[in-house]
Design an enzyme around this catalytic site. Sequence first.
Site, PDB file in Angstrom:
ATOM      1  N   HIS A 299      15.687  -2.081  -3.607  1.00 41.61           N
ATOM      2  CA  HIS A 299      14.568  -2.633  -4.372  1.00 41.61           C
ATOM      3  C   HIS A 299      15.091  -3.581  -5.458  1.00 41.61           C
ATOM      4  O   HIS A 299      14.511  -4.634  -5.718  1.00 41.61           O
ATOM      5  CB  HIS A 299      13.805  -1.458  -4.985  1.00 41.61           C
ATOM      6  CG  HIS A 299      12.646  -1.849  -5.812  1.00 41.61           C
ATOM      7  ND1 HIS A 299      11.545  -2.482  -5.278  1.00 41.61           N
ATOM      8  CD2 HIS A 299      12.407  -1.705  -7.134  1.00 41.61           C
ATOM      9  CE1 HIS A 299      10.670  -2.702  -6.248  1.00 41.61           C
ATOM     10  NE2 HIS A 299      11.173  -2.252  -7.371  1.00 41.61           N
TER      11      HIS A 299
ATOM     12  N   THR B  29       2.678   3.759  -0.001  1.00 35.01           N
ATOM     13  CA  THR B  29       1.283   4.171   0.188  1.00 35.01           C
ATOM     14  C   THR B  29       0.498   3.101   0.956  1.00 35.01           C
ATOM     15  O   THR B  29      -0.592   3.366   1.449  1.00 35.01           O
ATOM     16  CB  THR B  29       0.579   4.368  -1.170  1.00 35.01           C
ATOM     17  OG1 THR B  29       0.544   3.101  -1.849  1.00 35.01           O
ATOM     18  CG2 THR B  29       1.295   5.381  -2.025  1.00 35.01           C
TER      19      THR B  29
ATOM     20  N   GLN C  99      13.285   4.074  -8.598  1.00 41.14           N
ATOM     21  CA  GLN C  99      13.324   4.492 -10.009  1.00 41.14           C
ATOM     22  C   GLN C  99      14.602   3.931 -10.637  1.00 41.14           C
ATOM     23  O   GLN C  99      15.547   4.644 -10.920  1.00 41.14           O
ATOM     24  CB  GLN C  99      13.299   6.013 -10.108  1.00 41.14           C
ATOM     25  CG  GLN C  99      12.013   6.628  -9.562  1.00 41.14           C
ATOM     26  CD  GLN C  99      11.986   8.114  -9.831  1.00 41.14           C
ATOM     27  OE1 GLN C  99      12.124   8.568 -10.956  1.00 41.14           O
ATOM     28  NE2 GLN C  99      11.811   8.895  -8.777  1.00 41.14           N
TER      29      GLN C  99
ATOM     30  N   LYS D 284       0.021  -9.258  -8.609  1.00 42.80           N
ATOM     31  CA  LYS D 284      -0.477  -7.883  -8.421  1.00 42.80           C
ATOM     32  C   LYS D 284      -0.361  -7.099  -9.720  1.00 42.80           C
ATOM     33  O   LYS D 284       0.541  -7.330 -10.522  1.00 42.80           O
ATOM     34  CB  LYS D 284       0.357  -7.232  -7.321  1.00 42.80           C
ATOM     35  CG  LYS D 284       0.578  -5.751  -7.412  1.00 42.80           C
ATOM     36  CD  LYS D 284       1.558  -5.264  -6.352  1.00 42.80           C
ATOM     37  CE  LYS D 284       2.598  -4.337  -6.934  1.00 42.80           C
ATOM     38  NZ  LYS D 284       3.578  -3.825  -5.989  1.00 42.80           N
TER      39      LYS D 284
ATOM     40  N   ASP E 296       8.467  -7.725   1.933  1.00 46.94           N
ATOM     41  CA  ASP E 296       8.685  -6.825   0.799  1.00 46.94           C
ATOM     42  C   ASP E 296       9.820  -5.878   1.171  1.00 46.94           C
ATOM     43  O   ASP E 296      10.227  -5.812   2.340  1.00 46.94           O
ATOM     44  CB  ASP E 296       7.394  -6.034   0.525  1.00 46.94           C
ATOM     45  CG  ASP E 296       7.284  -5.582  -0.929  1.00 46.94           C
ATOM     46  OD1 ASP E 296       8.247  -5.749  -1.690  1.00 46.94           O
ATOM     47  OD2 ASP E 296       6.213  -5.048  -1.296  1.00 46.94           O
TER      48      ASP E 296
ATOM     49  N   ARG F 286      -0.294  -2.983 -11.039  1.00 43.99           N
ATOM     50  CA  ARG F 286      -0.326  -1.574 -10.638  1.00 43.99           C
ATOM     51  C   ARG F 286      -0.526  -0.715 -11.875  1.00 43.99           C
ATOM     52  O   ARG F 286       0.173  -0.900 -12.875  1.00 43.99           O
ATOM     53  CB  ARG F 286       0.976  -1.169  -9.940  1.00 43.99           C
ATOM     54  CG  ARG F 286       0.927   0.274  -9.408  1.00 43.99           C
ATOM     55  CD  ARG F 286       2.283   0.757  -8.945  1.00 43.99           C
ATOM     56  NE  ARG F 286       2.743   0.100  -7.730  1.00 43.99           N
ATOM     57  CZ  ARG F 286       2.485   0.533  -6.499  1.00 43.99           C
ATOM     58  NH1 ARG F 286       1.733   1.605  -6.316  1.00 43.99           N
ATOM     59  NH2 ARG F 286       2.968  -0.090  -5.455  1.00 43.99           N
TER      60      ARG F 286
ATOM     61  N   GLU G 287      18.783  27.501   1.216  1.00 45.19           N
ATOM     62  CA  GLU G 287      19.960  26.642   1.004  1.00 45.19           C
ATOM     63  C   GLU G 287      20.398  26.007   2.321  1.00 45.19           C
ATOM     64  O   GLU G 287      20.358  26.641   3.373  1.00 45.19           O
ATOM     65  CB  GLU G 287      21.123  27.463   0.431  1.00 45.19           C
ATOM     66  CG  GLU G 287      20.893  27.909  -0.991  1.00 45.19           C
ATOM     67  CD  GLU G 287      22.012  28.823  -1.494  1.00 45.19           C
ATOM     68  OE1 GLU G 287      23.044  28.964  -0.807  1.00 45.19           O
ATOM     69  OE2 GLU G 287      21.834  29.398  -2.575  1.00 45.19           O
TER      70      GLU G 287
ATOM     71  N   THR H  90      -0.129  -1.868  -1.983  1.00 46.86           N
ATOM     72  CA  THR H  90       0.249  -3.242  -2.329  1.00 46.86           C
ATOM     73  C   THR H  90      -0.177  -4.208  -1.227  1.00 46.86           C
ATOM     74  O   THR H  90      -0.852  -5.212  -1.467  1.00 46.86           O
ATOM     75  CB  THR H  90       1.782  -3.332  -2.539  1.00 46.86           C
ATOM     76  OG1 THR H  90       2.138  -2.469  -3.605  1.00 46.86           O
ATOM     77  CG2 THR H  90       2.230  -4.754  -2.836  1.00 46.86           C
TER      78      THR H  90
END
Length: 298
Positions: free
Chosen positions: A127, A222, A94, A190, A217, A192, A36, A225
């Site tokens: 994003h 990773t 997300q 692109k 971008d 994915r 913790e 892209t």
Amino acid sequence: MKIISGSSNVAFAQSLAQHLQLPLGKVDISTFANGEKRVWVEEDVKGENVILVQSFGEPTDQHIMEFLLLADALERAGVRHINAVIPWLGYSLQDKVFRPGEPIAAKVVADLISHSYIKRAFLFDLHNTSTPGFFSIPVQHLNAHTLFADYVKKTFDLNNSVVASPDFGGLKRARVFAELLDLPLVKIDKKRDLNTGDVTALGIQGEVKNKNVIIIDDIINTGSTVVSAAAILKENGSQSVHFLASHGPLVATAHQKLHDSALDSIVVTNSIAQVQENDKIIILDAAPLFATELKTWM
Ligand code: R5P
């Protein structure tokens, strides 16, 4: 006014403190034997306005927890207002349910921040520009356009350069940047694979032969892209290919992939703590952008 920082990106917090001419407050952050987090604000913050700085980079969950504990500690210590500076909002990619059964993780994190005594949050190149709507507190959404534009003007021959978006999702950002520099805009298509994450650049719209192509971008993760975009640009005769990304979480395998790629340079900001592991990577300091914005609220 005082600045308190979590442990995720102390170099950024130090730069921010320097630009605001404020000292960094004393905080002790450790981990109990059971894993913790334990935080202790040693600074006297009673009655003060506090800027709480934390980037939600890896280990993301721990850094979010640290942030929440610090906010609670500051509130209990009697601060006046807490302004949160979160240069990288972990989970922000997300931002929707991609497959039935998935959460909207960006909304979960926005709810956590909104319910942790924060008065106002200063975020950076999200994003999705709709993400501030997930928060129930005011959000100032900063971007890297002027930082990157100054860099591009100093570095490239603008008479022979174009701006490119690496995918259709980033088109709006690239268009604003191209207009700021008065450069033509190139679009890369692109695809994915949602299961494997593999990226394929399918085609280019626009003239790139013998040009310096500046891809912009929000993030390089990773590297798939941009490596795929650089390959197709060079196949189509680009003189050089450069990449600007506001955030560089850069997973472990990315460094070698970028080093071996057709890219000539990769520019990221320090919104996430960076270690210079690759000589193609250039790191720009985003703290002055935040300092300028914060001064208008002080
Ligand atoms: C995607 O829509 C984003 O804007 C980035 O292009 C993407 O997240 C970059 O990820 P990676 O470096 O893993 O390809």
